[in-house]
Structures are given as structure tokens and as C-alpha cells.
Design a protein around this motif. Structure first.
Motif, PDB file in Angstrom:
ATOM      1  N   ALA A   1      25.976  -9.016  -4.927  1.00 35.95           N
ATOM      2  CA  ALA A   1      26.485 -10.117  -5.752  1.00 35.95           C
ATOM      3  C   ALA A   1      26.242  -9.852  -7.230  1.00 35.95           C
ATOM      4  CB  ALA A   1      25.825 -11.429  -5.328  1.00 35.95           C
ATOM      5  N   ARG A   2      25.074  -9.331  -7.570  1.00 37.04           N
ATOM      6  CA  ARG A   2      24.768  -9.060  -8.981  1.00 37.04           C
ATOM      7  C   ARG A   2      25.694  -7.993  -9.551  1.00 37.04           C
ATOM      8  NH1 ARG A   2      19.282  -9.610  -7.251  1.00 37.04           N
ATOM      9  NH2 ARG A   2      19.064  -7.332  -7.162  1.00 37.04           N
ATOM     10  N   ALA A   3      26.003  -6.975  -8.740  1.00 39.81           N
ATOM     11  CA  ALA A   3      26.883  -5.903  -9.222  1.00 39.81           C
ATOM     12  C   ALA A   3      28.274  -6.447  -9.526  1.00 39.81           C
ATOM     13  CB  ALA A   3      26.955  -4.788  -8.185  1.00 39.81           C
ATOM     14  N   VAL A   4      28.810  -7.280  -8.634  1.00 35.33           N
ATOM     15  CA  VAL A   4      30.135  -7.864  -8.870  1.00 35.33           C
ATOM     16  C   VAL A   4      30.081  -8.823 -10.053  1.00 35.33           C
ATOM     17  CG1 VAL A   4      31.919  -9.369  -7.913  1.00 35.33           C
ATOM     18  CG2 VAL A   4      30.908  -7.574  -6.488  1.00 35.33           C
ATOM     19  N   ALA A   5      29.034  -9.619 -10.123  1.00 32.88           N
ATOM     20  CA  ALA A   5      28.905 -10.587 -11.211  1.00 32.88           C
ATOM     21  C   ALA A   5      28.893  -9.889 -12.569  1.00 32.88           C
ATOM     22  CB  ALA A   5      27.632 -11.401 -11.024  1.00 32.88           C
TER      23      ALA A   5
END
Length: 365
Positions: free
Chosen positions: A42-46
Motif C-alpha cells: 500500500a505504501r509503494a502505491v501511495a
């Protein structure tokens, strides 16, 4: 076009990349948050998309989210969708619609009770491939539809998938995983299914991931049938044959052909949005037909954009809850028919979705 619909994605795995690529160019959708149980994903996409990564419960309650794009694993589809409805959010589901009839019925009840929208993949039928084939049927270019054949024949997911075990466990198998594309295409072209009969089996009770593939050497228990042959009668009278398998090493049969009293249509892969449509009539070989319907350049997410348009104008959306539920129930009846060696009625029905005019923007058509 009014304000874009604010989208929160739950599930940042492989399929999310395809949706994200299209969300950036669909003007009536606006990504506002993402979430995943695997927080680094999720952090990478965010970070890449410039939006916050939230816990699922926070995303469902966020005022900046209008619709939840549910890209979770299949077993989480229904629970997350029901939680999103409870939080007052619309939902668009990646396939499968559900993993059990009970879950599917709960989703239908929830969308009816709340008045919120539920959309369901696959939206590949909105592209120029299936829509052009449908237009030929609707225009009478093959005469009265008589039937169709549809084949999804493959050696299995263990040859390429990084986590293939699910596809041989309960809720997996070629029918639920891939048959949904073919059935959605058949219903789009020929209308809902009234009765089914089927036979099914499996080539082995265990499969070994081959050398050179991810998870090489891993033993995969097989709990589902991996070869299913079904006979479907559509409400309009046409009869379709569907064969799906993870046991076929090589094949030259066509993906889909639709037959009418005056001609036939060769239909492209329903897991793609475009592809060559060919028309065959008396005294002539199959010839290519230029795209004449569907969204040009479409990709995953166009069904959600179509739903956003429908929310704004108050009309129906094409990848509706009724369509998703009906296709899911057809697959469930196929499984039951194979187990019982019986001809079974499909209780549900649905309207054929509105045809898609040849266009570029699902926000406008």
C-alpha cells in the motif's frame, strides 16, 4: 461531466497496476486513497500515486472516498463489500463476484437495501472486441442466433503464477477463475442463461510446480474440477457450449464463435478488450470486421468509469450487480449440474447491458 467519483482502492497486488494505469486517464474517476493488508504494498502505491495509504477501516470511513474498488483476494470480496456498503460507499468488485451462493445473495440484498451501486468485473466486454461482435448479432448480420461455442483451454497456472495454490483450492478452478470472462461475453452477446447441464473432472489430485516457474517443486493439492464441459440454453433459445480446463497442454480451437442461421462470428479472447472480429457468411470465408462498437483503447477500470457515469446521470451501469450475480449463479449451477448429472434451471436472470457505441470515453457514453 460533473465532479469525478473519488476512488479508494483496497488491494494493491498485481491486478492493481492495470487499474491504476487507466485511472490516471479516466476523467470521471479520482484516486484518493489506497489500502492493503500488506502495508509495504500500500505504501509503494501511495507514494507512486501521491495519495495516502490508510488502514482498511479508515479508508471505509474516509469522507474523501465515494466508491471502494475491491481488488482483494476472492475470499475477502464479499466481506469487504458488505463493510463498504455499511459505511455508505459504492463498490466495484474485481472478479469473482463471490465465492459462495450465500455471499452472492448477501451482496444483492445489501445493494438493494442501501441503494448503493455494486459493479462487477470483468469489464473486458466493454471493449471493441465483444461489443463489435454483439453489434453484428444485434444488426442481424448472422440471422437468428442459433448458438455458440466457447473454449478456455490451458495447462494451468503453476507454469507462471507466483502463488498458484489458490487456483486448485475451493473457490478456484478454471470455471470460476476464467469461465467468468467467457460467460459474461456470452450473456452480453446472447442474453441470460435459462438452463444448464454439465460434466466435470480432474486429471490428477496433486500438481507439481515445474522447474523454472515460481515455487518450482511445490506440490499443489487439487480440490476442484479442472476440466468442465457445459451446455447452456439462453433465454432467447440459443444453445452455447462452454469448455474450460487447466488440463490441456495445447489446442487450436477458437476462443468463441457465435452461430446464426445466416452466418457466424469469430469472437476474440474475452479476457482482452480488443482483438479481431471476423464474419463468415454463405459462400465466403471469414473476413475481418473493423471495430464498430465499444470503447477504443479500453482497459481494466472502464467498468468503474461507466458506473461513475451512471451514478451521475441516474441511469443503469453496464457491469451491474444483476449481471455479476447472474453469471455467478450460472457457474454455481454448472458445478451442481456436473455433480448431480442433471439439467438445472438458473433461477436468476438479467437484462443485457446497454450496447456501447464506438467511443473513447466511458464518462460520456
Amino acid at each position: 461531466m460533473g465532479q469525478p467519483l473519488n476512488v479508494g482502492i483496497v488491494g494493491c497486488g498485481n491486478i492493481s497496476r492495470q487499474y491504476l494505469a487507466n485511472l490516471r486517464r479516466l476523467g470521471n474517476l479520482n484516486l484518493t486513497a489506497v489500502s492493503d493488508v500488506h502495508e509495504p504494498a500500500a505504501r509503494a502505491v501511495a507514494e507512486a500515486e501521491g495519495v495516502p495509504a490508510l488502514q482498511v477501516t479508515d479508508l471505509l470511513q474516509a469522507e474523501t472516498v465515494d466508491v471502494v474498488l475491491n481488488l482483494t483476494t476472492p475470499t475477502a470480496h464479499a466481506p469487504l463489500a458488505l463493510a463498504a456498503f455499511e459505511a455508505g460507499k459504492h463498490v466495484y468488485l474485481e472478479k469473482p463476484f463471490a465465492t459462495t451462493p450465500t455471499e452472492a445473495q448477501a451482496l444483492m440484498s445489501a445493494t438493494t437495501d442501501t441503494g448503493l451501486r455494486l459493479g462487477s468485473a470483468p469489464d473486458t466486454v466493454l471493449g471493441t472486441g465483444i461489443q463489435t461482435a454483439r453489434a453484428l448479432v444485434d444488426e442481424g448480420r448472422i440471422g437468428a442466433p442459433v448458438g455458440a461455442t466457447a473454449f478456455m483451454l490451458a495447462p494451468g497456472h503453476e507454469f507462471w503464477h507466483p502463488n498458484p495454490a489458490y487456483y486448485y483450492a475451493a473457490g478456484g478452478g478454471p470455471l470460476l477463475d476464467m469461465g467468468v470472462y467467457y460467460l459474461t461475453a456470452l450473456v452480453t452477446m446472447l442474453g441470460p442463461v435459462r438452463t444448464v447441464s454439465a460434466m466435470a473432472g480432474r486429471a490428477r489430485t496433486e500438481r507439481v510446480v515445474p522447474e523454472g516457474a515460481p515455487r518450482a517443486g511445490e506440490v499443489l493439492p487439487v480440490s476442484v474440477d479442472t476440466f468442465t464441459s457445459a451446455l447452456l440454453q439462453h433465454a432467447g433459445g440459443a444453445i452455447s457450449t462452454l469448455v474450460v480446463s487447466f488440463d490441456v497442454v495445447a489446442s487450436e480451437v477458437p476462443r468463441i464463435e457465435v452461430y446464426g442461421a445466416e452466418g457466424s462470428i469469430a469472437v476474440p479472447d474475452p479476457n482482452q478488450f480488443d482483438g479481431d472480429v471476423r464474419l463468415g457468411r454463405f459462400g465466403s470465408e471469414f473476413t475481418a470486421v473493423a471495430p464498430q462498437a465499444g470503447y477504443r483503447g479500453a482497459g481494466r477500470g472502464y467498468g468503474l468509469a461507466d458506473m461513475a457515469r451512471a451514478i451521475e446521470d441516474g441511469g443503469p451501469h453496464r457491469q451491474s450487480a444483476e449481471l455479476g450475480f447472474h453469471v455467478h449463479e450460472v457457474m454455481d449451477r454448472i458445478i451442481q449440474a456436473a455433480e448431480q448429472q442433471a439439467v438445472l434451471t438458473v433461477p436468476s436472470t438479467c437484462e443485457r447491458p446497454a450496447p456501447v457505441p464506438l467511443s473513447d470515453d466511458p464518462a460520456l457514453n
